[in-house]
Design a protein around this motif. Structure first.
Motif, PDB file in Angstrom:
ATOM      1  N   GLY A 244       4.281 -12.600   1.111  1.00 47.51           N
ATOM      2  CA  GLY A 244       4.676 -11.892   1.502  1.00 47.51           C
ATOM      3  C   GLY A 244       5.059 -10.818  -0.050  1.00 47.51           C
ATOM      4  N   SER A 245       5.461  -9.835   0.490  1.00 54.00           N
ATOM      5  CA  SER A 245       5.788  -8.741  -0.863  1.00 54.00           C
ATOM      6  C   SER A 245       6.971  -9.079  -1.500  1.00 54.00           C
ATOM      7  CB  SER A 245       5.813  -7.231  -0.675  1.00 54.00           C
ATOM      8  OG  SER A 245       6.788  -7.189   0.445  1.00 54.00           O
TER       9      SER A 245
ATOM     10  N   LYS B  56       7.405 -10.209  -5.383  1.00 54.37           N
ATOM     11  CA  LYS B  56       8.065  -9.651  -6.123  1.00 54.37           C
ATOM     12  C   LYS B  56       8.954 -10.836  -6.845  1.00 54.37           C
ATOM     13  CE  LYS B  56      11.940  -6.358  -6.749  1.00 54.37           C
ATOM     14  NZ  LYS B  56      13.320  -5.412  -5.922  1.00 54.37           N
TER      15      LYS B  56
ATOM     16  N   CYS C 143       1.171  -9.071   1.950  1.00 56.03           N
ATOM     17  CA  CYS C 143       1.977  -8.275   3.796  1.00 56.03           C
ATOM     18  C   CYS C 143       3.291  -7.983   2.557  1.00 56.03           C
ATOM     19  CB  CYS C 143       1.933  -9.591   4.377  1.00 56.03           C
ATOM     20  SG  CYS C 143       3.138  -8.735   5.883  1.00 56.03           S
ATOM     21  N   SER C 144       3.409  -6.111   3.446  1.00 55.57           N
ATOM     22  CA  SER C 144       4.586  -5.334   3.645  1.00 55.57           C
ATOM     23  C   SER C 144       3.961  -4.291   4.388  1.00 55.57           C
ATOM     24  CB  SER C 144       4.414  -5.029   1.698  1.00 55.57           C
ATOM     25  OG  SER C 144       5.096  -3.631   1.744  1.00 55.57           O
ATOM     26  N   ARG C 145       5.314  -4.215   4.979  1.00 62.07           N
ATOM     27  CA  ARG C 145       5.464  -2.834   5.879  1.00 62.07           C
ATOM     28  C   ARG C 145       5.063  -1.558   5.689  1.00 62.07           C
ATOM     29  NH1 ARG C 145       8.392  -7.286   8.247  1.00 62.07           N
ATOM     30  NH2 ARG C 145       7.960  -8.427   9.391  1.00 62.07           N
ATOM     31  N   SER C 146       6.575  -1.754   4.505  1.00 61.61           N
ATOM     32  CA  SER C 146       5.924  -0.289   3.596  1.00 61.61           C
ATOM     33  C   SER C 146       5.425  -0.453   2.519  1.00 61.61           C
ATOM     34  CB  SER C 146       8.285  -0.653   3.068  1.00 61.61           C
ATOM     35  OG  SER C 146       8.266  -1.732   1.878  1.00 61.61           O
TER      36      SER C 146
ATOM     37  N   ILE D 130       5.791  -1.708  -3.537  1.00 63.07           N
ATOM     38  CA  ILE D 130       5.095  -3.124  -3.995  1.00 63.07           C
ATOM     39  C   ILE D 130       5.093  -1.957  -5.963  1.00 63.07           C
ATOM     40  CG2 ILE D 130       3.832  -4.719  -5.255  1.00 63.07           C
ATOM     41  CD1 ILE D 130       2.932  -4.296  -1.453  1.00 63.07           C
TER      42      ILE D 130
ATOM     43  N   THR E 159      -0.612  -4.086   6.093  1.00 64.50           N
ATOM     44  CA  THR E 159      -0.056  -3.176   6.289  1.00 64.50           C
ATOM     45  C   THR E 159       0.404  -1.729   7.409  1.00 64.50           C
ATOM     46  OG1 THR E 159       1.842  -1.402   4.790  1.00 64.50           O
ATOM     47  CG2 THR E 159      -0.539  -1.500   4.170  1.00 64.50           C
TER      48      THR E 159
ATOM     49  N   GLY F  15       3.081   2.244   5.536  1.00 64.93           N
ATOM     50  CA  GLY F  15       2.165   1.802   3.951  1.00 64.93           C
ATOM     51  C   GLY F  15       1.542   1.593   3.121  1.00 64.93           C
TER      52      GLY F  15
END
Length: 232
Positions: free
Chosen positions: A47-48, A52, A83-86, A89, A106, A110
């Motif tokens: 996950g993003s 992070k 994985c990042s919906r938005s 990053i 995404t 995204g």
């Protein structure tokens, strides 16, 4: 396609303390186990938020594990699927300088800032009809088309909740470490809105190994019944 969640937690079920600092409670043996699971996988899913927090991803550095991958016809490092919906990053993360193949999972919105072939060699858009979330059935189909058979999922907790709800996780490697963190705000392995007892994912214990003060548990995730799937 098989997805295996690999994680470590304290004896009271925390994956970090109340400050949400990077976990430091697991042993060198647990780290070696993590790297071994990574080395056996066709791709890693992260996950993003987890990316992070850590800034980079775990690489396979053991020459024997790398040789085994090459002998199996795999690249020396498995692709890392973020994985990042938005799609938000930080492009300055050390992750983007690591010697790995980077993929992005995404939504259409995204993917706007990430043209395929630049920072990510693959940008996989797999969204629900309303574009608000990821469609995990579509994800499974696309990854299978790309030759991905075994995925190692490393977190985070919100993504884990979505994957369990979508029946996307098949196995779980869980290391229980001899620490108590406490704190109502300390992260746990699975967050989200939670599951009611009738919809809670159920596990079958496959093995238990004790190495000094840690327990290594291997579970199979029981697949949902038709009635459970219809209510998710």
């Amino acid at each position: 396609m098989k997805t295996t969640l690999v994680l470590a937690m304290t004896a009271d079920g925390k994956i970090s303390d109340v400050t949400k600092s990077p976990p430091t409670f697991s042993s060198e043996r647990d780290y070696a186990h993590l790297v071994e699971q990574i080395s056996l996988s066709d791709a890693i899913l992260v996950g993003s938020g987890t990316l992070k927090d850590g800034g980079s991803v775990v690489l396979v550095q053991d020459p024997e594990l790398i040789k085994a991958r090459i002998d199996r016809g795999q690249p020396s490092q498995p692709p890392q699927i973020i994985c990042s919906r938005s799609g938000k990053i930080d492009a300055k993360l050390p992750f983007f300088s690591q010697p790995i193949d980077r993929w992005l999972l995404t939504t259409k919105s995204g993917a706007t800032d990430w043209p395929e072939g630049d920072s990510f060699s693959h940008v996989l858009v797999c969204e629900t009809a309303d574009g608000s979330d990821l469609d995990w059935q579509s994800v499974t189909l696309k990854l299978t088309e790309l030759g991905i058979e075994n995925i190692c999922f490393l977190g985070g907790s919100e993504l884990a909740a979505s994957l369990f709800a979508a029946d996307f996780i098949d196995e779980l490697w869980l290391t229980i470490c001899p620490f108590i963190y406490g704190g109502s705000d300390a992260p746990t392995p699975v967050s989200g809105s939670g599951f009611t007892p009738d919809l809670a994912p159920r596990l079958t214990l496959l093995s238990v190994d004790r190495v000094e003060q840690e327990l290594f548990l291997h579970y199979q995730v029981q697949k949902k019944t038709a009635s459970q799937q219809s209510t998710v």
